[in-house]
Design a protein around this motif. Structure first.
Motif, PDB file in Angstrom:
ATOM      1  N   SER A 156      -8.353   3.352   5.389  1.00 26.31           N
ATOM      2  CA  SER A 156      -8.890   2.103   5.494  1.00 26.31           C
ATOM      3  C   SER A 156      -7.729   1.365   5.977  1.00 26.31           C
ATOM      4  O   SER A 156      -7.616   0.767   6.915  1.00 26.31           O
ATOM      5  N   SER A 157      -6.353   1.890   5.327  1.00 24.57           N
ATOM      6  CA  SER A 157      -5.239   1.231   5.807  1.00 24.57           C
ATOM      7  C   SER A 157      -4.731   1.376   7.392  1.00 24.57           C
ATOM      8  O   SER A 157      -4.520   0.616   7.996  1.00 24.57           O
TER       9      SER A 157
ATOM     10  N   ALA B 202      -7.091   2.003   9.699  1.00 25.06           N
ATOM     11  CA  ALA B 202      -8.017   1.149  10.544  1.00 25.06           C
ATOM     12  C   ALA B 202      -7.508  -0.225  10.547  1.00 25.06           C
ATOM     13  O   ALA B 202      -7.384  -0.829  11.836  1.00 25.06           O
ATOM     14  N   VAL B 203      -6.989  -0.983   9.444  1.00 27.43           N
ATOM     15  CA  VAL B 203      -6.432  -2.214   9.547  1.00 27.43           C
ATOM     16  C   VAL B 203      -5.137  -2.344  10.341  1.00 27.43           C
ATOM     17  O   VAL B 203      -4.714  -3.118  11.110  1.00 27.43           O
TER      18      VAL B 203
ATOM     19  N   ARG C 257      -9.589   7.801   1.054  1.00 33.45           N
ATOM     20  CA  ARG C 257     -10.529   6.682   1.831  1.00 33.45           C
ATOM     21  C   ARG C 257      -9.515   5.116   1.922  1.00 33.45           C
ATOM     22  O   ARG C 257      -9.540   4.533   2.905  1.00 33.45           O
ATOM     23  N   LYS C 258      -8.644   5.188   0.879  1.00 31.67           N
ATOM     24  CA  LYS C 258      -7.779   3.974   1.041  1.00 31.67           C
ATOM     25  C   LYS C 258      -6.905   4.104   2.117  1.00 31.67           C
ATOM     26  O   LYS C 258      -6.781   2.974   2.930  1.00 31.67           O
ATOM     27  N   THR C 259      -6.470   5.231   2.385  1.00 30.01           N
ATOM     28  CA  THR C 259      -5.435   5.621   3.456  1.00 30.01           C
ATOM     29  C   THR C 259      -6.026   5.447   4.929  1.00 30.01           C
ATOM     30  O   THR C 259      -5.401   4.672   5.792  1.00 30.01           O
TER      31      THR C 259
ATOM     32  N   ARG D 220       1.107  -1.137  -0.006  1.00 30.48           N
ATOM     33  CA  ARG D 220      -0.133   0.037   0.061  1.00 30.48           C
ATOM     34  C   ARG D 220       0.738   1.223  -0.028  1.00 30.48           C
ATOM     35  O   ARG D 220       0.167   2.446  -0.218  1.00 30.48           O
TER      36      ARG D 220
END
Length: 342
Positions: free
Chosen positions: A60-61, A63-64, A56-58, A21
């Motif tokens: 989400s990253s 959160a993971v 949004r991708k970052t 990512r």
């Protein structure tokens, strides 16, 4: 000894997670950095279009990463990057200076013009309230005390001409006028805020408040007219009144605008209609606060130091002309728009 393989596995997962990512993170960081430095023209159109997706991708990253307890350095990096990106995606587009420039160079005046129907209604109600106050006191002096109460300042129906003239005399010294101006601003601001806030009750209490406040003015006009002093009193009042009453008019119109949007929401829901009207009315109210500050200074200082009726009326007329010129002539630049304007 089994702890070592577990640590190695966790480290491997962290490295794999970051490598898969990191390209998106670096790309987002480059875009955000360019935006923060004001270098929008150096950003490719494709990158600008991808900004919300990358954000949004970052997010989400992040959160993971929090759920899987990745290394602290990665977590700190992602948290800082997500905060910076949030301000670029959802945060205000201009700073305080930019907002003020847009507000005074057309945003405020455009919002006021958008309320033209509500302003007409509020103006009619205010004039009607003044007439009602005049007629009530003309029928019975007791109405004067019911309307004005203890705020007459020696200007009651039983006062002589000389006593009334004395209340209009300027102050010999400016000492203590600062506190007086602050008190007047606080009092007038309370009336305006109440007129605006009561609009949420479908505007009916706002109309009643406007009638009551203007009936008080009508009562005092009648008392001075009985002694042939309506012109000196009107001139005395105009110094600050053209600004203060204008602010009350706009505050009442802002409240009515919200109430009217709730009664007649059109094709939208009541809450959606009220929210849109509220944004427009709030901008009008922000300007009303500025008007009240100016009115407080005029009432607390200028009116108390200027003696002749002609000079007072001239000052009041100039202020009215300036406000009308601003609201009618100052318009947003093409493409700038006005916040909350339709």
């Amino acid at each position: 000894m089994e702890a070592i393989p577990d640590i190695e596995a966790a480290s491997l997962r962290s490295d794999r997670f970051r490598l898969e990512r990191e390209g998106d993170w670096r790309r987002l960081e480059a875009i955000v950095t360019a935006l923060e430095k004001g270098r929008v023209r150096r950003i490719a159109d494709e990158d600008l279009m991808e900004l919300p997706v990358l954000y949004r991708k970052t997010a989400s990253s992040l959160a993971v990463a929090r759920e899987t307890s990745l290394d602290a350095a990665t977590l700190a990096y992602l948290e800082a990057l997500v905060r910076r990106a949030w301000f670029q995606v959802y945060g205000p587009r201009v700073g305080l200076a930019g907002w003020a420039r847009r507000f005074f160079t057309g945003g405020w005046s455009a919002s006021v013009r958008a309320l033209w129907l509500d302003i007409c209604i509020a103006l009619f109600v205010m004039v009607a309230g003044t007439v009602v106050g005049w007629l009530l006191v003309a029928q019975d002096d007791n109405w004067y005390y019911a309307l004005v109460g203890g705020m007459d300042g020696g200007r009651g129906p039983s006062a002589t001409r000389e006593q009334l003239l004395e209340t209009l005399e300027p102050t010999a010294s400016a000492q203590g006028l600062g506190a007086f101006a602050a008190y007047l601003f606080s009092n007038n601001a309370g009336v305006c805020i109440l007129a605006f806030a009561l609009g949420f009750a479908f505007g009916v209490p706002t109309l009643m408040l406007l009638v009551h406040n203007m009936a008080l003015l009508g009562a005092m006009l009648y008392v001075f007219d009985q002694q042939g002093l309506v012109w000196p009193f009107a001139a005395w009042l105009s110094v600050h009144g053209t600004t203060e009453l204008f602010a009350i008019l706009l505050s009442g119109a802002a409240g009515l605008h919200i109430g009217r949007s709730m009664v007649f929401p059109g094709t939208r829901t009541v809450m959606a209609s009220a929210a849109e009207a509220g944004r427009r009315a709030a901008q009008v109210m922000a300007g009303c606060v500025i008007m009240l500050v100016i009115a407080g200074l005029l009432e607390g200082f200028v009116r108390q130091l200027v003696g002749t009726a002609e000079t007072r009326a001239t000052i009041g007329g100039i202020m009215l002309g300036l406000w009308l010129a601003y609201f009618l002539l100052v318009r947003p630049r093409a493409g700038a728009g006005a916040e909350g304007a339709p």
